[in-house]
Every structure is written in structure tokens, then in C-alpha cells.
Scaffold this motif. Sequence first.
Motif, PDB file in Angstrom:
ATOM      1  N   LEU A  16      12.655 -18.073  11.299  1.00  0.00           N
ATOM      2  CA  LEU A  16      12.460 -19.069  12.350  1.00  0.00           C
ATOM      3  C   LEU A  16      13.069 -20.409  11.938  1.00  0.00           C
ATOM      4  CD1 LEU A  16      11.175 -19.543  15.139  1.00  0.00           C
ATOM      5  CD2 LEU A  16       9.074 -20.176  13.951  1.00  0.00           C
ATOM      6  N   SER A  17      12.876 -20.806  10.699  1.00  0.00           N
ATOM      7  CA  SER A  17      13.422 -22.082  10.206  1.00  0.00           C
ATOM      8  C   SER A  17      14.944 -22.082  10.194  1.00  0.00           C
ATOM      9  CB  SER A  17      12.921 -22.370   8.786  1.00  0.00           C
ATOM     10  OG  SER A  17      11.536 -22.465   8.765  1.00  0.00           O
ATOM     11  N   VAL A  18      15.520 -20.975   9.755  1.00  0.00           N
ATOM     12  CA  VAL A  18      16.981 -20.871   9.747  1.00  0.00           C
ATOM     13  C   VAL A  18      17.507 -20.897  11.188  1.00  0.00           C
ATOM     14  CG1 VAL A  18      18.929 -19.357   9.185  1.00  0.00           C
ATOM     15  CG2 VAL A  18      17.110 -19.712   7.519  1.00  0.00           C
ATOM     16  N   GLY A  19      16.795 -20.234  12.081  1.00  0.00           N
ATOM     17  CA  GLY A  19      17.190 -20.282  13.495  1.00  0.00           C
ATOM     18  C   GLY A  19      17.174 -21.703  14.036  1.00  0.00           C
ATOM     19  N   PHE A  20      16.118 -22.457  13.712  1.00  0.00           N
ATOM     20  CA  PHE A  20      16.054 -23.857  14.165  1.00  0.00           C
ATOM     21  C   PHE A  20      17.150 -24.702  13.528  1.00  0.00           C
ATOM     22  CE2 PHE A  20      11.383 -23.331  15.336  1.00  0.00           C
ATOM     23  CZ  PHE A  20      11.649 -23.386  16.704  1.00  0.00           C
ATOM     24  N   ARG A  21      17.450 -24.464  12.259  1.00  0.00           N
ATOM     25  CA  ARG A  21      18.485 -25.244  11.579  1.00  0.00           C
ATOM     26  C   ARG A  21      19.856 -24.968  12.187  1.00  0.00           C
ATOM     27  NH1 ARG A  21      21.424 -28.696  10.629  1.00  0.00           N
ATOM     28  NH2 ARG A  21      22.476 -29.010   8.680  1.00  0.00           N
ATOM     29  N   ILE A  22      20.164 -23.711  12.396  1.00  0.00           N
ATOM     30  CA  ILE A  22      21.450 -23.360  13.003  1.00  0.00           C
ATOM     31  C   ILE A  22      21.494 -23.887  14.434  1.00  0.00           C
ATOM     32  CG2 ILE A  22      22.877 -21.422  13.796  1.00  0.00           C
ATOM     33  CD1 ILE A  22      21.864 -19.863  11.343  1.00  0.00           C
ATOM     34  N   THR A  95      23.257  -9.183   2.841  1.00  0.00           N
ATOM     35  CA  THR A  95      23.559  -9.549   4.227  1.00  0.00           C
ATOM     36  C   THR A  95      23.347 -11.038   4.458  1.00  0.00           C
ATOM     37  OG1 THR A  95      22.907  -7.337   4.979  1.00  0.00           O
ATOM     38  CG2 THR A  95      22.988  -9.073   6.643  1.00  0.00           C
ATOM     39  N   ILE A  96      22.273 -11.587   3.921  1.00  0.00           N
ATOM     40  CA  ILE A  96      21.999 -13.017   4.060  1.00  0.00           C
ATOM     41  C   ILE A  96      23.114 -13.835   3.411  1.00  0.00           C
ATOM     42  CG2 ILE A  96      20.461 -14.882   3.297  1.00  0.00           C
ATOM     43  CD1 ILE A  96      18.140 -12.830   3.689  1.00  0.00           C
ATOM     44  N   LEU A  97      23.536 -13.421   2.216  1.00  0.00           N
ATOM     45  CA  LEU A  97      24.620 -14.135   1.528  1.00  0.00           C
ATOM     46  C   LEU A  97      25.928 -14.068   2.317  1.00  0.00           C
ATOM     47  CD1 LEU A  97      23.884 -13.113  -2.173  1.00  0.00           C
ATOM     48  CD2 LEU A  97      23.470 -15.332  -1.084  1.00  0.00           C
ATOM     49  N   LEU A  98      26.208 -12.926   2.922  1.00  0.00           N
ATOM     50  CA  LEU A  98      27.414 -12.808   3.750  1.00  0.00           C
ATOM     51  C   LEU A  98      27.331 -13.692   4.992  1.00  0.00           C
ATOM     52  CD1 LEU A  98      28.126  -8.973   3.481  1.00  0.00           C
ATOM     53  CD2 LEU A  98      29.461 -10.838   2.476  1.00  0.00           C
ATOM     54  N   LEU A 102      29.768 -16.700   6.052  1.00  0.00           N
ATOM     55  CA  LEU A 102      30.366 -16.778   7.382  1.00  0.00           C
ATOM     56  C   LEU A 102      30.097 -18.142   8.016  1.00  0.00           C
ATOM     57  CD1 LEU A 102      31.840 -15.400   9.739  1.00  0.00           C
ATOM     58  CD2 LEU A 102      29.623 -14.543  10.497  1.00  0.00           C
ATOM     59  N   GLY A 103      28.898 -18.673   7.817  1.00  0.00           N
ATOM     60  CA  GLY A 103      28.570 -20.004   8.322  1.00  0.00           C
ATOM     61  C   GLY A 103      29.454 -21.071   7.703  1.00  0.00           C
ATOM     62  N   PHE A 104      29.657 -20.985   6.381  1.00  0.00           N
ATOM     63  CA  PHE A 104      30.556 -21.933   5.711  1.00  0.00           C
ATOM     64  C   PHE A 104      31.970 -21.822   6.264  1.00  0.00           C
ATOM     65  CE2 PHE A 104      27.510 -22.040   2.003  1.00  0.00           C
ATOM     66  CZ  PHE A 104      27.252 -23.401   2.089  1.00  0.00           C
ATOM     67  N   LEU A 105      32.418 -20.582   6.492  1.00  0.00           N
ATOM     68  CA  LEU A 105      33.765 -20.370   7.028  1.00  0.00           C
ATOM     69  C   LEU A 105      33.896 -20.971   8.426  1.00  0.00           C
ATOM     70  CD1 LEU A 105      36.593 -19.079   6.840  1.00  0.00           C
ATOM     71  CD2 LEU A 105      35.569 -17.009   7.827  1.00  0.00           C
ATOM     72  N   LEU A 106      32.927 -20.731   9.285  1.00  0.00           N
ATOM     73  CA  LEU A 106      32.990 -21.276  10.648  1.00  0.00           C
ATOM     74  C   LEU A 106      32.986 -22.808  10.632  1.00  0.00           C
ATOM     75  CD1 LEU A 106      30.617 -18.910  12.660  1.00  0.00           C
ATOM     76  CD2 LEU A 106      33.102 -19.087  12.837  1.00  0.00           C
ATOM     77  N   ARG A 107      32.161 -23.402   9.782  1.00  0.00           N
ATOM     78  CA  ARG A 107      32.132 -24.865   9.699  1.00  0.00           C
ATOM     79  C   ARG A 107      33.448 -25.404   9.158  1.00  0.00           C
ATOM     80  NH1 ARG A 107      26.929 -23.622   8.135  1.00  0.00           N
ATOM     81  NH2 ARG A 107      27.276 -24.091   5.939  1.00  0.00           N
ATOM     82  N   PHE A 108      34.026 -24.709   8.181  1.00  0.00           N
ATOM     83  CA  PHE A 108      35.314 -25.128   7.641  1.00  0.00           C
ATOM     84  C   PHE A 108      36.399 -25.048   8.717  1.00  0.00           C
ATOM     85  CE2 PHE A 108      39.379 -23.810   5.733  1.00  0.00           C
ATOM     86  CZ  PHE A 108      39.679 -24.965   5.012  1.00  0.00           C
ATOM     87  N   LEU A 109      36.435 -23.938   9.436  1.00  0.00           N
ATOM     88  CA  LEU A 109      37.433 -23.776  10.499  1.00  0.00           C
ATOM     89  C   LEU A 109      37.256 -24.842  11.576  1.00  0.00           C
ATOM     90  CD1 LEU A 109      37.503 -19.887  10.848  1.00  0.00           C
ATOM     91  CD2 LEU A 109      39.250 -21.354   9.821  1.00  0.00           C
ATOM     92  N   LYS A 110      36.023 -25.177  11.870  1.00  0.00           N
ATOM     93  CA  LYS A 110      35.766 -26.219  12.877  1.00  0.00           C
ATOM     94  C   LYS A 110      36.282 -27.568  12.379  1.00  0.00           C
ATOM     95  CE  LYS A 110      32.392 -27.939  16.057  1.00  0.00           C
ATOM     96  NZ  LYS A 110      33.372 -27.886  17.118  1.00  0.00           N
ATOM     97  N   ILE A 123      28.472 -19.906  19.796  1.00  0.00           N
ATOM     98  CA  ILE A 123      28.209 -18.796  18.870  1.00  0.00           C
ATOM     99  C   ILE A 123      27.009 -19.131  17.990  1.00  0.00           C
ATOM    100  CG2 ILE A 123      29.126 -17.537  16.879  1.00  0.00           C
ATOM    101  CD1 ILE A 123      31.918 -17.823  18.194  1.00  0.00           C
ATOM    102  N   TYR A 124      27.011 -20.349  17.442  1.00  0.00           N
ATOM    103  CA  TYR A 124      25.887 -20.782  16.616  1.00  0.00           C
ATOM    104  C   TYR A 124      24.579 -20.745  17.396  1.00  0.00           C
ATOM    105  CZ  TYR A 124      27.371 -22.382  11.986  1.00  0.00           C
ATOM    106  OH  TYR A 124      27.746 -22.443  10.678  1.00  0.00           O
ATOM    107  N   MET A 125      24.616 -21.166  18.641  1.00  0.00           N
ATOM    108  CA  MET A 125      23.398 -21.158  19.448  1.00  0.00           C
ATOM    109  C   MET A 125      22.907 -19.724  19.651  1.00  0.00           C
ATOM    110  SD  MET A 125      21.035 -22.883  20.811  1.00  0.00           S
ATOM    111  CE  MET A 125      21.655 -24.535  20.895  1.00  0.00           C
ATOM    112  N   GLY A 126      23.811 -18.792  19.895  1.00  0.00           N
ATOM    113  CA  GLY A 126      23.424 -17.388  20.043  1.00  0.00           C
ATOM    114  C   GLY A 126      22.791 -16.831  18.780  1.00  0.00           C
TER     115      GLY A 126
END
Length: 146
Positions: A16-22, A95-98, A102-110, A123-126
Motif C-alpha cells: 500500500l505504501s509503495v502504491g501511494f509513493r508511486i 521481482t521487487i528488485l526488477l 524498471l522504475g529507475f529506468l522509466l524515471r531516467f528515460l523521462k 503508467i505509474y498511476m496504473g
Amino acid sequence: MTPARFSLLLAGIIWLSVGFRIGSRAMGWLEPYFVEPNWMLSLLFVSLLIGVIKSSTVLKKACLRNIENVDKIDSNPLNYLKGFLILFGARGIITILLMIALGFLLRFLKEIGYDPYNIFGFIYMGIALALAFASRFYFSEFTKQK
């Protein structure tokens, strides 16, 4: 409260916390659409749909697989600290580490401009909604445990 039950509660809180953070990061990225609404704001519906479907399929399967590990958590007091790692198991932790990578990659690409239409925000909201909705499986199992 047993270490197993505490681990279920902690796992639900983590998801739940990770969901709120994302979700908070996604809201920041989507802020321009709230300031000056246009047709792309309707993609929030797609994010909601992705969140509901992903939480009810893929993440439900992952949660139920993790919940099967609850019997591996004995009453050792140390398991109050590490029980959630036993619950997630090696597969879950990988899976969590992957997903973090992926989150780091998306933020970098952004940051370097690969998201001119701000699709990553949707995508992040989903993903955020999916994690938040899927946390209910841990909380449900927590209430069933005695």
C-alpha cells in the motif's frame, strides 16, 4: 500477534505504501493535465482499468503465492523483523528488485526526454493503483489469521 500475522500486515502496508509513493510521483507528472485539462486526462480511466485488472490477475497470483509461505514463518521473535522476507520468498524479492530497476529506468528515460506526451505518468498511476488494490489480499489474510 504472531510473527506470521505481523508479516502479513507488514506486507500489506509495504504494498500500500509503495502504491501511494508511486501514485504521488504520478500525480506530479500528471499535474499539467490538471492545470490545463485536455483529452489526455481521460487516460486516467485507462490507468484505473489497468490497476484493477493487474491487481485482480497478476498481483493477486503473486500475493496468493506469497501467502502460501506464511506457514514457513515460525514463532521465533526474529521473524518479526525478517518474516516479510520469508513471506515474499526469493522469487518475490527478485521481482521487487526488477520492478525497482524498471522504475529507475522509466524515471531516467523521462528525465532525458523520452516521454514527450507524459505517458509514463499514466503508467505509474496504473501501477500505483494495482499495488494499492492488491494489498487487500494481504490484509484479508491478516484478518483471517489468528
